[in-house]
Scaffold this motif. Structure first.
Motif, PDB file in Angstrom:
ATOM      1  N   LEU A 158       0.861  -1.186   0.000  1.00 31.27           N
ATOM      2  CA  LEU A 158       0.000   0.000   0.000  1.00 31.27           C
ATOM      3  C   LEU A 158       0.889   1.225   0.000  1.00 31.27           C
ATOM      4  O   LEU A 158       1.698   1.418   0.914  1.00 31.27           O
ATOM      5  CB  LEU A 158      -0.913   0.001   1.225  1.00 31.27           C
ATOM      6  CG  LEU A 158      -1.785   1.236   1.455  1.00 31.27           C
ATOM      7  CD1 LEU A 158      -2.720   1.456   0.281  1.00 31.27           C
ATOM      8  CD2 LEU A 158      -2.570   1.102   2.743  1.00 31.27           C
ATOM      9  N   GLU A 220      -0.543  -9.355  -4.823  1.00 31.52           N
ATOM     10  CA  GLU A 220      -1.378  -8.369  -5.514  1.00 31.52           C
ATOM     11  C   GLU A 220      -0.617  -7.101  -5.876  1.00 31.52           C
ATOM     12  O   GLU A 220      -1.240  -6.079  -6.195  1.00 31.52           O
ATOM     13  CB  GLU A 220      -2.581  -8.012  -4.639  1.00 31.52           C
ATOM     14  CG  GLU A 220      -3.503  -9.186  -4.342  1.00 31.52           C
ATOM     15  CD  GLU A 220      -4.143  -9.755  -5.595  1.00 31.52           C
ATOM     16  OE1 GLU A 220      -4.329  -8.991  -6.571  1.00 31.52           O
ATOM     17  OE2 GLU A 220      -4.464 -10.956  -5.614  1.00 31.52           O
ATOM     18  N   ALA A 223      -0.935  -1.264  -4.353  1.00 32.41           N
ATOM     19  CA  ALA A 223      -2.090  -0.385  -4.560  1.00 32.41           C
ATOM     20  C   ALA A 223      -1.670   1.042  -4.225  1.00 32.41           C
ATOM     21  O   ALA A 223      -1.177   1.317  -3.132  1.00 32.41           O
ATOM     22  CB  ALA A 223      -3.255  -0.824  -3.680  1.00 32.41           C
ATOM     23  N   LEU A 254      -9.240  -2.023  -0.102  1.00 30.16           N
ATOM     24  CA  LEU A 254      -8.194  -2.693  -0.884  1.00 30.16           C
ATOM     25  C   LEU A 254      -8.762  -3.879  -1.654  1.00 30.16           C
ATOM     26  O   LEU A 254      -8.331  -4.168  -2.780  1.00 30.16           O
ATOM     27  CB  LEU A 254      -7.062  -3.147   0.031  1.00 30.16           C
ATOM     28  CG  LEU A 254      -6.244  -2.037   0.696  1.00 30.16           C
ATOM     29  CD1 LEU A 254      -5.195  -2.630   1.630  1.00 30.16           C
ATOM     30  CD2 LEU A 254      -5.580  -1.154  -0.352  1.00 30.16           C
ATOM     31  N   HIS A 257     -10.432  -2.434  -4.589  1.00 31.80           N
ATOM     32  CA  HIS A 257      -9.422  -1.902  -5.496  1.00 31.80           C
ATOM     33  C   HIS A 257      -8.824  -3.010  -6.352  1.00 31.80           C
ATOM     34  O   HIS A 257      -8.633  -2.860  -7.561  1.00 31.80           O
ATOM     35  CB  HIS A 257      -8.331  -1.199  -4.689  1.00 31.80           C
ATOM     36  CG  HIS A 257      -7.367  -0.397  -5.508  1.00 31.80           C
ATOM     37  ND1 HIS A 257      -6.278  -0.967  -6.142  1.00 31.80           N
ATOM     38  CD2 HIS A 257      -7.323   0.928  -5.805  1.00 31.80           C
ATOM     39  CE1 HIS A 257      -5.608  -0.033  -6.783  1.00 31.80           C
ATOM     40  NE2 HIS A 257      -6.215   1.120  -6.595  1.00 31.80           N
ATOM     41  N   ARG A 258      -8.519  -4.152  -5.764  1.00 34.67           N
ATOM     42  CA  ARG A 258      -7.914  -5.242  -6.551  1.00 34.67           C
ATOM     43  C   ARG A 258      -8.946  -5.938  -7.433  1.00 34.67           C
ATOM     44  O   ARG A 258      -8.610  -6.477  -8.469  1.00 34.67           O
ATOM     45  CB  ARG A 258      -7.236  -6.257  -5.634  1.00 34.67           C
ATOM     46  CG  ARG A 258      -8.142  -7.174  -4.839  1.00 34.67           C
ATOM     47  CD  ARG A 258      -7.376  -8.398  -4.370  1.00 34.67           C
ATOM     48  NE  ARG A 258      -8.158  -9.238  -3.481  1.00 34.67           N
ATOM     49  CZ  ARG A 258      -7.851 -10.515  -3.214  1.00 34.67           C
ATOM     50  NH1 ARG A 258      -6.782 -11.072  -3.768  1.00 34.67           N
ATOM     51  NH2 ARG A 258      -8.582 -11.226  -2.387  1.00 34.67           N
ATOM     52  N   ALA A 262      -7.384  -0.256 -10.654  1.00 30.99           N
ATOM     53  CA  ALA A 262      -7.247   1.145 -10.257  1.00 30.99           C
ATOM     54  C   ALA A 262      -8.164   2.069 -11.056  1.00 30.99           C
ATOM     55  O   ALA A 262      -8.832   2.938 -10.487  1.00 30.99           O
ATOM     56  CB  ALA A 262      -5.794   1.585 -10.404  1.00 30.99           C
ATOM     57  N   TYR A 265     -11.955   1.368 -10.349  1.00 36.07           N
ATOM     58  CA  TYR A 265     -12.280   1.764  -8.978  1.00 36.07           C
ATOM     59  C   TYR A 265     -12.377   3.278  -8.873  1.00 36.07           C
ATOM     60  O   TYR A 265     -13.289   3.805  -8.228  1.00 36.07           O
ATOM     61  CB  TYR A 265     -11.221   1.246  -8.001  1.00 36.07           C
ATOM     62  CG  TYR A 265     -11.497   1.663  -6.572  1.00 36.07           C
ATOM     63  CD1 TYR A 265     -12.372   0.933  -5.771  1.00 36.07           C
ATOM     64  CD2 TYR A 265     -10.901   2.806  -6.034  1.00 36.07           C
ATOM     65  CE1 TYR A 265     -12.646   1.332  -4.462  1.00 36.07           C
ATOM     66  CE2 TYR A 265     -11.174   3.202  -4.732  1.00 36.07           C
ATOM     67  CZ  TYR A 265     -12.039   2.472  -3.953  1.00 36.07           C
ATOM     68  OH  TYR A 265     -12.319   2.871  -2.674  1.00 36.07           O
TER      69      TYR A 265
END
Length: 366
Positions: A158, A220, A223, A254, A257-258, A262, A265
């Motif tokens: 993050l 992942e 982000a 999160l 988001h995944r 990006a 979202y």
């Protein structure tokens, strides 16, 4: 060129030290401003729980990394050490930096203080041309990934970025688009920079390791998100993120988001923000706003009611239809309980302190 600490105590009238050190007279910390170590000391304080007497159970460790030195705080053991030294309930410079300096000098064993010190030396690269501190990062990230695998979940980085996706949950402590068939996010590494951020010459190499999904990076990747209010000092940003987590929002965001990616979202968040802003600014009374929300949830396709006159045109039929849809939705949702539903309810209980939290967080400061 990286963090250094003084190898000897400071005495009155003595020469300027190599870095922050300890005063021989008062045992206080001398020159804590050098190499901006007071910044990461403040960030360590953000990892305290609400009582201010111990570290949060959901923060596992804290890392301060520079090309010269790496400091890793194993917070459970570190808390035991500073409590034994009489600093319980206080995380000032003497507690954090004093313990760090003594461990750095070898006066206190790492197993006792809970602080691991890695000195990369004056030569920043090994004979093969690889940056020594980046080798440490790669091994650290692999350990996080392995920990997530062992718990049946995935890991993610993050990072705060001015161009990242804005953080927002609309007050919902759960994922809105979580894929119930995917493994949950269980390990999170927060990447923070100093007051001026992370240098452009360094950041790409860190992200390369974070995003190397095929060779020990996070499952992942990374982000990129941003907080309201523009740029923040690292300790302010960390405190805001952990506060967001306390309310049960951060990990679900999160997850969304995944799931969406990006770009999608960001589009959804902006659209939802505009919708909620319009609802807040409208002249509808409480029943009217309720009908508008039911229309939104029910997907009726009708025009969004902006004032009381619009509501009168739609009135009772839409309300009855919305209530029927709501009842159907609740009945359907209660019939099938999935793993994602369980995780969401557990997250709510943890956020309200009704269940103990696991330890998914790895806060690190670059």
């Amino acid at each position: 060129d990286g963090i250094r600490f003084g190898r000897h105590n400071y005495t009155a009238g003595g020469k300027l030290t190599d870095g922050p050190t300890i005063c021989s007279c008062c045992e206080g910390v001398v020159d804590p401003w050098r190499f901006r170590v007071e910044n990461f000391q403040s960030s360590v304080r953000m990892c305290l729980d609400a009582s201010g007497e111990r570290f949060r159970a959901d923060v596992q460790d804290f890392v301060c990394l520079s090309p010269r030195t790496c400091l890793e705080y194993r917070l459970r053991q570190f808390h035991c050490y500073i409590a034994q030294q009489g600093h319980n309930g206080s995380l000032g410079e003497e507690a954090v930096l004093g313990a760090t300096i003594r461990t750095y000098r070898g006066e206190v064993r790492e197993e006792l203080s809970g602080i691991s010190v890695t000195d990369f030396g004056w030569v920043s690269k090994d004979p093969d041309g690889n940056a020594r501190h980046m080798q440490w990062v790669r091994e650290y990230v692999r350990g996080i990934r392995k920990a997530a695998d062992g718990r049946g979940g995935v890991s993610i980085g993050l990072m705060l970025d001015v161009d990242g996706s804005e953080m927002g949950s609309f007050g919902i402590p759960g994922a809105m688009f979580g894929d119930r068939t995917r493994k949950p996010i269980l390990e999170v590494v927060i990447l923070l920079g100093g007051p001026m951020g992370i240098e452009d010459s360094v950041l790409p190499h860190i992200l390369e390791v974070f995003n190397d999904r095929g060779d020990g990076g996070f499952h992942e990747g990374t982000a990129k998100v941003r907080l309201p209010g523009g740029k923040h000092h690292s300790y302010v940003a960390l405190g805001e993120l952990l506060s967001f987590h306390d309310r049960g929002f951060l990990v679900p965001v999160l997850e969304d988001h995944r799931t969406l990616g990006a770009d999608r979202y960001g589009q959804w968040y902006r659209s939802m923000s505009r919708t909620m802003a319009e609802l807040a600014k409208s002249t509808l009374d409480l029943p009217g706003k309720r009908r508008a929300l039911l229309a939104l949830l029910g997907g009726t396709g009708q025009a969004y009611p902006r004032d009381k006159g619009d509501v009168e045109d739609q009135d009772d039929a839409m309300a009855e239809e919305g209530e029927a849809d709501e009842a159907t939705s609740l009945t359907t949702g209660a019939a099938i309980v999935t793993q994602c539903d369980v995780h969401r309810e557990v997250a709510v209980l943890e956020a309200h302190g009704l269940l103990p939290r696991p330890r998914p967080w790895r806060a690190r400061l670059a």
